[in-house]
Scaffold this motif. Structure first.
Motif, short mmCIF file in Angstrom:
data_model
loop_
_atom_site.label_atom_id
_atom_site.label_comp_id
_atom_site.label_asym_id
_atom_site.label_seq_id
_atom_site.Cartn_x
_atom_site.Cartn_y
_atom_site.Cartn_z
N ILE A 142 0.83 -1.21 0.00
CA ILE A 142 0.00 0.00 0.00
C ILE A 142 0.86 1.26 0.00
CG2 ILE A 142 -1.71 1.34 1.30
CD1 ILE A 142 -2.83 -1.41 2.29
N VAL A 143 1.80 1.36 0.92
CA VAL A 143 2.60 2.60 1.01
C VAL A 143 3.56 2.72 -0.15
CG1 VAL A 143 2.34 2.63 3.52
CG2 VAL A 143 4.47 1.74 2.52
N GLY A 144 3.95 1.60 -0.75
CA GLY A 144 4.84 1.63 -1.91
C GLY A 144 4.23 2.36 -3.10
N ALA A 192 -3.68 2.66 11.82
CA ALA A 192 -3.87 3.32 10.53
C ALA A 192 -3.62 4.82 10.64
CB ALA A 192 -5.27 3.05 10.00
N ARG A 193 -4.12 5.44 11.69
CA ARG A 193 -3.88 6.87 11.89
C ARG A 193 -2.39 7.16 12.02
NH1 ARG A 193 -8.61 6.91 16.12
NH2 ARG A 193 -10.36 7.36 14.73
N TYR A 194 -1.71 6.31 12.79
CA TYR A 194 -0.26 6.49 12.98
C TYR A 194 0.47 6.37 11.64
CZ TYR A 194 4.51 5.82 14.55
OH TYR A 194 5.86 5.95 14.72
N ILE A 206 -4.05 9.44 1.69
CA ILE A 206 -5.31 8.70 1.86
C ILE A 206 -5.73 8.83 3.32
CG2 ILE A 206 -4.96 7.05 -0.02
CD1 ILE A 206 -3.94 5.01 2.04
N THR A 207 -6.98 8.54 3.59
CA THR A 207 -7.46 8.59 4.97
C THR A 207 -7.13 7.26 5.65
OG1 THR A 207 -9.64 7.66 4.49
CG2 THR A 207 -9.39 10.08 4.27
N TYR A 238 -7.15 3.45 3.93
CA TYR A 238 -6.04 2.52 4.12
C TYR A 238 -6.55 1.19 4.68
CZ TYR A 238 -2.43 0.14 6.74
OH TYR A 238 -1.64 -0.84 7.28
N LEU A 239 -7.38 1.25 5.73
CA LEU A 239 -7.89 0.03 6.36
C LEU A 239 -8.73 -0.81 5.40
CD1 LEU A 239 -8.86 1.20 9.95
CD2 LEU A 239 -6.99 -0.34 9.29
#
Length: 187
Positions: free
Chosen positions: A15-17, A40-42, A51-52, A56-57
């Motif tokens: 995801i972060v990639g 997810a917030r962290y 993204i929110t 993400y979740l």
């Protein structure tokens, strides 16, 4: 009990990639064991993702579901659980995972029937997630065992803090990559 961290690491990096970011153990060590929305917030804040946490979740859950059915037991976990069960030692699972994800992780492991209680992160009696003690206190209450007579096995610093806050003895079994200084308070 189950080796699922590899799946979380793989999925988070996928995801972060997409945003040219790297998910490593310095970030993961702060997230492991936290309720999904908090982790997810962290992650979103730390990596400044566009993204929110909720987006993400949602993406993470779909990717994890495809992997969880392949989860394997950690070394000696099944043997320990079955040994305690044979000796009539009350046991509970207290996991931050939701009930549906827990079901996916454990579907091929019939030894989870050895547990007297299963308390998941979305249980209505769990008002706050780890590091709050709610999940462990709920498990102890359902087992009818006083917290001071409970022993917690934890792989996450937040879970260690939750067990200690519940007044329980805590044994930590961290992932090899984790910073061991995060576990100094463990029994």
């Amino acid at each position: 009990l189950l080796d699922t961290e590899i799946f979380y690491t793989e999925v988070m990096q996928l995801i972060v990639g997409r945003f040219n970011k790297t998910f490593d153990w310095s970030i993961k060590s702060q997230m492991i064991g936290l309720p999904g929305i908090e982790s997810a917030r962290y992650l979103v804040k730390t990596l400044d993702l566009p993204i929110t946490p909720e987006q993400y979740l949602e993406e993470r859950e779909d990717l994890l579901k495809a992997r969880f059915a392949k989860a394997q037991a950690k070394p000696y976990a099944q043997a320990l659980v079955e040994h305690l069960h044979r000796h009539h030692i009350p046991q509970a699972v207290a996991t931050s995972s939701t009930q549906s994800l827990f079901g996916l992780k454990t579907q091929q492991h019939d030894w989870f029937k050895c547990f007297d209680e299963i308390v998941t992160g979305d249980d209505p009696e769990v008002k706050q997630g780890k590091p709050a003690p709610d999940i462990f206190l709920t498990a102890a209450r359902r087992l009818a065992v006083a917290p001071e007579y409970c022993l917690v096995f934890e792989d996450a610093p937040s879970g260690m803090r939750a067990g200690l806050a519940a007044g329980m003895a805590v044994v930590t079994v961290p992932e090899p990559e984790m910073d061991k200084t995060l576990y100094q308070q463990a029994d």
